[in-house]
Enzyme design. Structure first.
Site, PDB file in Angstrom:
ATOM      1  N   HIS A   1     -17.389 -29.767  45.305  1.00  0.00           N
ATOM      2  CA  HIS A   1     -17.274 -28.711  44.277  1.00  0.00           C
ATOM      3  C   HIS A   1     -18.115 -27.471  44.568  1.00  0.00           C
ATOM      4  O   HIS A   1     -18.046 -26.497  43.826  1.00  0.00           O
ATOM      5  CB  HIS A   1     -17.686 -29.259  42.906  1.00  0.00           C
ATOM      6  CG  HIS A   1     -16.826 -30.366  42.400  1.00  0.00           C
ATOM      7  ND1 HIS A   1     -15.450 -30.246  42.287  1.00  0.00           N
ATOM      8  CD2 HIS A   1     -17.133 -31.624  41.976  1.00  0.00           C
ATOM      9  CE1 HIS A   1     -14.963 -31.391  41.805  1.00  0.00           C
ATOM     10  NE2 HIS A   1     -15.956 -32.237  41.619  1.00  0.00           N
TER      11      HIS A   1
HETATM   12 ZN   LIG Z   1     -15.549 -36.872  41.441  1.00  0.00          ZN
END
Ligand SMILES: [Zn+2]
Length: 376
Positions: free
Chosen positions: A134
């Site tokens: 992320h």
């Molecule tokens: Zn995850």
């Protein structure tokens, strides 16, 4: 001789995230302990190697200098309001001592695995402390500060390797997808719980890449309650044909175990059998595999899933042999069989019905949008 490298150092557990944060850095060590106790960690061509920290030069191939400076300041205990701009000091990405040290080591591990594959030293490299998919160039998100996956895939690409990166974490691989969105040398494929019901809220079928990368970003959002057989259907119908058509030199895999039934942060109903089966299907391509850990917030289940993943990556997963009718050839002790694999978890009729209905529509859409770019 090409080797299979388990990349780990106890130092990776020296910088724990705060207890309020569900990301637990002891999972890799716990997986390693399970493997050690079963005599499955090293041997023959299987070795363990400690990673060096990623260098500033490598980090700057993806991250901005300003963001790296802020993260280093945070590591020293300095905090100012500017850091919120970088996503630092939030609930998901808290400020803690060692945040830089942990992150650069996790990145160094994935980069080392990629380098060994490029050099022909390793056919398999597994960094269970990585999978921080992320993180963006100038922003931390979702427990991820520095994106080891991007750096690993970039290292492979710079070594003239064409890469398929498959992400089986329950969350969409937003940071990795963004990094390669306009490129056709790294195909990203993400299977994840539908972004309408889970962080980070992206990863819809219409996100297929842009420019030269159009058709090289693939997203398969999954409904809540997705069960093993349905998941494997998606892999067989969409993922395998795309890998075959692309013809990669290397496969990269993010093995988040937050897809497993009972994970406290997500809502799929998989067992770890899926992880082993997916690895088995990837191994059949006969290409080197760079694998990382990822999410997984039920600590014990995640550790066992990664222990199983290592055996599967090494072609020593007894369950797969049994399933293929070769039962027992790899067994050395009676309790090894099924010791790492979960028991089968059968879906209810209602669950099956609702998941199948949604998934079939999704798979048809992905095929329609992406397959023509690859002559399928
Ligand atoms: Zn995850």
């Amino acid at each position: 001789m090409t080797q299979k490298a388990f990349i780990y150092s106890p130092e990776l557990e020296a910088y724990p995230y705060p207890p309020s944060c569900p990301f637990n850095t002891s999972r890799a060590g716990k997986a390693r302990a399970i493997l050690t106790s079963m005599g499955l960690l090293i041997g023959d061509d299987k070795i363990e190697v400690a990673p060096p920290p990623a260098t500033r030069e490598v980090l700057e191939t993806f991250h901005t200098p300003e963001y790296l400076d802020a993260l280093e300041r945070l590591n020293r205990g300095e905090y100012d309001s500017e850091m919120l701009y970088f996503g630092l000091g939030t609930g998901d990405c808290p400020a803690f001592k060692g945040v830089w040290d942990y992150s650069v080591l996790a990145c160094g591990a994935s980069v080392l695995g990629a380098e060994w594959i490029v050099q022909g030293k390793a056919s398999v490299a597994f960094n269970p402390s990585g999978g921080l998919h992320h993180a963006f160039p100038d922003r931390a998100a979702g427990f991820c500060y520095l994106n080891d996956v991007v750096l690993g895939c970039e290292t492979l690409a710079k070594g003239n390797k064409r890469v398929v990166f498959l992400d089986i974490d329950v969350h969409h691989t937003d940071g990795v997808q963004a990094a390669f969105y306009d490129r056709n040398d790294v195909m990203t494929i993400s299977l994840h719980q539908d972004g309408r019901t889970l962080f980070p809220g992206t990863g819809f079928v219409e996100e297929i890449g842009e420019g030269e990368g159009k058709g090289y970003a693939i997203n398969i959002p999954l409904p809540m309650g997705t069960y093993d057989e349905a998941y494997l259907r998606a892999v067989r119908q969409v993922v395998l044909p795309l890998i075959h058509a692309f013809g990669p030199d290397v496969l990269a895999l993010e093995i988040g175990a937050d897809t497993l039934s009972g994970d406290p942060l997500a809502n799929l109903s998989l067992t770890n059998n899926v992880i082993a089966d997916v690895i088995g299907l990837l191994r059949a391509f006969g290409k080197p595999i760079l694998a990382t850990g990822g999410g997984g917030y039920h600590v014990d289940n995640t550790a066992r899933a990664w222990a199983l993943a290592w055996t599967a990556l090494c072609g020593e997963d007894a369950g797969a042999d049994a399933a293929a009718g070769l039962g027992g050839v790899m067994l050395e002790t009676a309790d090894w069989h099924g010791g790492l694999r979960d028991r089968v978890l059968a879906p209810s009729e209602a669950q099956k019905c609702s998941v199948d209905q949604i998934l079939n529509i999704t798979l048809d859409s992905v095929k329609k949008l992406v397959f023509p770019h690859h002559g399928l």
